[in-house]
Design a protein around this motif. Structure first.
Motif, PDB file in Angstrom:
ATOM      1  N   MET A   1       0.819  -1.218   0.000  1.00 31.25           N
ATOM      2  CA  MET A   1       0.000   0.000   0.000  1.00 31.25           C
ATOM      3  C   MET A   1       0.851   1.265   0.000  1.00 31.25           C
ATOM      4  N   THR A   2       2.153   1.094  -0.219  1.00 34.67           N
ATOM      5  CA  THR A   2       3.045   2.254  -0.262  1.00 34.67           C
ATOM      6  C   THR A   2       2.567   3.240  -1.328  1.00 34.67           C
ATOM      7  N   GLY A   3       2.385   4.488  -0.906  1.00 29.89           N
ATOM      8  CA  GLY A   3       1.947   5.499  -1.846  1.00 29.89           C
ATOM      9  C   GLY A   3       0.545   5.269  -2.380  1.00 29.89           C
ATOM     10  N   GLY A   4      -0.283   4.480  -1.677  1.00 29.85           N
ATOM     11  CA  GLY A   4      -1.607   4.159  -2.175  1.00 29.85           C
ATOM     12  C   GLY A   4      -2.561   5.333  -2.133  1.00 29.85           C
ATOM     13  N   ARG A   5      -3.672   5.159  -2.774  1.00 27.99           N
ATOM     14  CA  ARG A   5      -4.706   6.186  -2.759  1.00 27.99           C
ATOM     15  C   ARG A   5      -5.426   6.178  -1.418  1.00 27.99           C
ATOM     16  N   ALA A   6      -5.984   7.337  -1.065  1.00 30.50           N
ATOM     17  CA  ALA A   6      -6.698   7.445   0.201  1.00 30.50           C
ATOM     18  C   ALA A   6      -7.855   6.460   0.258  1.00 30.50           C
ATOM     19  N   GLN A   7      -8.603   6.349  -0.838  1.00 32.47           N
ATOM     20  CA  GLN A   7      -9.740   5.421  -0.861  1.00 32.47           C
ATOM     21  C   GLN A   7      -9.298   3.988  -0.618  1.00 32.47           C
ATOM     22  N   GLU A   8      -8.210   3.568  -1.249  1.00 28.65           N
ATOM     23  CA  GLU A   8      -7.720   2.195  -1.098  1.00 28.65           C
ATOM     24  C   GLU A   8      -7.263   1.928   0.332  1.00 28.65           C
ATOM     25  N   ILE A   9      -6.549   2.885   0.901  1.00 27.82           N
ATOM     26  CA  ILE A   9      -6.071   2.720   2.270  1.00 27.82           C
ATOM     27  C   ILE A   9      -7.244   2.616   3.233  1.00 27.82           C
ATOM     28  N   ALA A  10      -8.206   3.526   3.109  1.00 26.75           N
ATOM     29  CA  ALA A  10      -9.348   3.523   4.022  1.00 26.75           C
ATOM     30  C   ALA A  10     -10.144   2.226   3.918  1.00 26.75           C
ATOM     31  N   ALA A  11     -10.312   1.722   2.690  1.00 25.03           N
ATOM     32  CA  ALA A  11     -11.050   0.467   2.518  1.00 25.03           C
ATOM     33  C   ALA A  11     -10.313  -0.689   3.162  1.00 25.03           C
ATOM     34  N   ALA A 140       2.772  14.711  -4.510  1.00 23.86           N
ATOM     35  CA  ALA A 140       3.362  14.309  -5.788  1.00 23.86           C
ATOM     36  C   ALA A 140       4.435  13.242  -5.615  1.00 23.86           C
ATOM     37  N   ALA A 141       5.174  13.318  -4.512  1.00 23.40           N
ATOM     38  CA  ALA A 141       6.251  12.360  -4.269  1.00 23.40           C
ATOM     39  C   ALA A 141       5.761  11.071  -3.616  1.00 23.40           C
ATOM     40  N   GLY A 142       4.465  10.968  -3.350  1.00 25.18           N
ATOM     41  CA  GLY A 142       3.921   9.752  -2.772  1.00 25.18           C
ATOM     42  C   GLY A 142       4.181   9.606  -1.286  1.00 25.18           C
ATOM     43  N   LEU A 143       4.510  10.700  -0.595  1.00 24.43           N
ATOM     44  CA  LEU A 143       4.745  10.616   0.841  1.00 24.43           C
ATOM     45  C   LEU A 143       3.433  10.459   1.604  1.00 24.43           C
ATOM     46  N   VAL A 144       2.395  11.140   1.137  1.00 25.05           N
ATOM     47  CA  VAL A 144       1.034  11.000   1.654  1.00 25.05           C
ATOM     48  C   VAL A 144       0.081  11.076   0.471  1.00 25.05           C
ATOM     49  N   PRO A 145      -1.115  10.496   0.593  1.00 27.52           N
ATOM     50  CA  PRO A 145      -2.050  10.586  -0.533  1.00 27.52           C
ATOM     51  C   PRO A 145      -2.890  11.856  -0.539  1.00 27.52           C
ATOM     52  N   LEU A 146      -2.862  12.614   0.556  1.00 26.52           N
ATOM     53  CA  LEU A 146      -3.764  13.759   0.673  1.00 26.52           C
ATOM     54  C   LEU A 146      -3.115  14.794   1.571  1.00 26.52           C
ATOM     55  N   ALA A 147      -3.197  16.060   1.171  1.00 25.60           N
ATOM     56  CA  ALA A 147      -2.677  17.157   1.981  1.00 25.60           C
ATOM     57  C   ALA A 147      -3.638  18.333   1.902  1.00 25.60           C
ATOM     58  N   THR A 148      -3.806  19.006   3.018  1.00 24.23           N
ATOM     59  CA  THR A 148      -4.668  20.181   3.028  1.00 24.23           C
ATOM     60  C   THR A 148      -3.909  21.394   2.512  1.00 24.23           C
ATOM     61  N   GLY A 149      -4.664  22.352   1.998  1.00 29.39           N
ATOM     62  CA  GLY A 149      -4.085  23.594   1.529  1.00 29.39           C
ATOM     63  C   GLY A 149      -5.041  24.740   1.766  1.00 29.39           C
ATOM     64  N   ARG A 191      -3.489  12.961  -5.362  1.00 26.57           N
ATOM     65  CA  ARG A 191      -3.006  12.422  -6.635  1.00 26.57           C
ATOM     66  C   ARG A 191      -4.151  12.084  -7.574  1.00 26.57           C
ATOM     67  N   THR A 192      -5.350  11.901  -7.065  1.00 25.32           N
ATOM     68  CA  THR A 192      -6.488  11.563  -7.920  1.00 25.32           C
ATOM     69  C   THR A 192      -7.694  12.417  -7.564  1.00 25.32           C
ATOM     70  N   ALA A 193      -8.544  12.624  -8.548  1.00 23.31           N
ATOM     71  CA  ALA A 193      -9.782  13.356  -8.302  1.00 23.31           C
ATOM     72  C   ALA A 193     -10.714  12.574  -7.380  1.00 23.31           C
ATOM     73  N   SER A 194     -10.643  11.244  -7.432  1.00 21.82           N
ATOM     74  CA  SER A 194     -11.483  10.435  -6.541  1.00 21.82           C
ATOM     75  C   SER A 194     -11.155  10.710  -5.087  1.00 21.82           C
ATOM     76  N   ASP A 195      -9.865  10.853  -4.770  1.00 21.03           N
ATOM     77  CA  ASP A 195      -9.493  11.171  -3.393  1.00 21.03           C
ATOM     78  C   ASP A 195      -9.915  12.588  -3.018  1.00 21.03           C
ATOM     79  N   ALA A 196      -9.838  13.520  -3.970  1.00 24.26           N
ATOM     80  CA  ALA A 196     -10.330  14.869  -3.690  1.00 24.26           C
ATOM     81  C   ALA A 196     -11.828  14.849  -3.408  1.00 24.26           C
ATOM     82  N   ALA A 197     -12.550  13.968  -4.102  1.00 26.45           N
ATOM     83  CA  ALA A 197     -13.990  13.849  -3.871  1.00 26.45           C
ATOM     84  C   ALA A 197     -14.284  13.281  -2.485  1.00 26.45           C
TER      85      ALA A 197
END
Length: 376
Positions: A1-11, A140-149, A191-197
């Motif tokens: 799951m290294t660098g995985g998407r937020a949805q995949e990790i949560a599932a 972008a570097a895959g350190l986390v799948p989601l960051a606030t701004g 990294r993906t629009a699905s995670d932004a959603a």
């Protein structure tokens, strides 16, 4: 799951196929290895993050449904936890505070992390954009799948474009913001629009998918900017890919000739300044945008007028030239990866929608990814 998407990790964590503690430990390991070079973080909260991850595992074991179970997230700046409460309640684990511009220059398209100047992960001699600099680099570097701004003039969208990730700025005033001028709005980088959603559903409680195609109007310069040819060409090619994939339908109508928002934006940000003309510009641009959105669902533009500049600064070109009009108007906007320039750095396509239509932006971006129309 290294660098995985937020949805995949949560599932996976929610189904107890993975432990949040292990996912967070992996993320901390990635940060430890990469951050001395990237300088994306101001602070890393290792012990606290692992403790929080153990709490998430206990909540999952107790049967609590968590849409972001075990997802490592980074927050913008040292005070970013204030804007991340909904994410933490949904099971996300904050692993650290990302870099923002430090003192010493008037330009904000850079970051200063614990190890030094934040670098673009595609080219270390280029800036990642800012002010959500470390947030974009960490994603972008895959350190986390989601960051606030947060985005007061393009501070989510510009680094998203220059680092090749998705960046969403929400409608002005729709979510809480500490900005006294009302120009800044919260946002997210993924990294993906699905995670932004997923982020949008958690922070807003809304999920209103829209079926494509939707109508869209293209403008290379909003009627006043002078962008470089290459980012315009990359963004136009991305718009054409969306049209070819049946995600948008490009409409033939005059693009909006907006008034340059720079003087108005600067006046509103300057204490004691005369804002009479700023209000005139805002009202006229609002009228022109209302007219555009009466005949199209989306406005498409390049996100930034130039490729990422070097660490010495942007020169005479405002990197915000194509973004800050929508901080002035309050419209939601999203930057989608649009491909790579001849320098090897990414560029972005900006999507702008009517007030309150984050669902439209996210639906189009998700469908574009699903149909292979995004240059990831």
């Amino acid at each position: 799951m290294t660098g995985g998407r937020a949805q995949e990790i949560a599932a996976a964590v929610g189904a107890r196929r993975l432990r949040a503690v292990d996912v967070v430990a992996e993320a901390l390991g990635r940060i430890g290895r990469a951050d001395p070079v990237l300088c994306a973080f101001l602070e890393v909260w290792g012990e606290e993050a692992l403790r929080r991850a153990a709490e998430v595992d206990a909540r999952v074991a107790a049967g609590e449904p968590l849409p972001l179970a075990g997802v490592p997230v980074a927050v913008k700046g040292r005070h970013g936890l204030r804007a991340a409460r909904a994410l933490l309640a949904a099971g996300a684990v904050a692993v650290g505070a990302t870099s923002v511009p430090g003192p010493g220059t008037p330009w904000q398209t850079w970051g200063l992390g614990a190890y030094g100047r934040t670098v673009n992960p595609w080219r270390a001699d280029r800036t990642p954009g800012g002010s959500s600099a470390g947030a974009a680099v960490a994603v972008a570097a895959g350190l986390v799948p989601l960051a606030t701004g947060s985005d007061g003039a393009g501070s989510v969208r510009i680094p998203a474009a220059w680092c090749g990730v998705v960046g969403l700025k929400v409608t002005g005033g729709r979510l809480a913001s500490a900005d006294r001028t009302g120009l800044a709005a919260p946002g997210v980088l993924t990294r993906t629009a699905s995670d932004a959603a997923v982020w949008w559903r958690v922070v807003s409680g809304r999920a209103d998918p829209v079926a494509p195609p939707v109508s869209a109007c293209w403008s290379p310069d909003l009627g006043f900017a002078a962008p470089d040819p290459e980012p315009v060409a990359l963004a136009r090619a991305a718009a054409d890919r969306l049209a070819d994939a049946g995600v948008v339908r490009l409409v033939r109508r005059p693009p909006p000739g907006l008034l340059d928002p720079a003087p108005a934006w600067l006046a509103l940000r300057t204490p004691g300044a005369d804002v009479t003309d700023a209000h005139r510009v805002r009202a006229e641009n609002d009228r022109r945008l209302d007219d555009l959105f009466s005949g199209a669902d989306l406005l498409l533009t390049p996100t930034a007028p130039t490729a990422p500049h070097g660490h010495e600064g942007p020169g005479d070109v405002y990197s915000t030239a194509l973004t800050w009009a929508f901080n002035l108007s309050g419209h939601p906007a999203l930057s989608l990866p649009a491909g790579f320039g001849t320098d090897g750095c990414p560029a972005g396509l900006q999507l702008v929608a009517r007030h309150g239509r984050e669902d439209l932006l996210l639906s189009v971006a998700r469908e574009a990814e699903h149909r292979g129309a995004v240059a990831l």
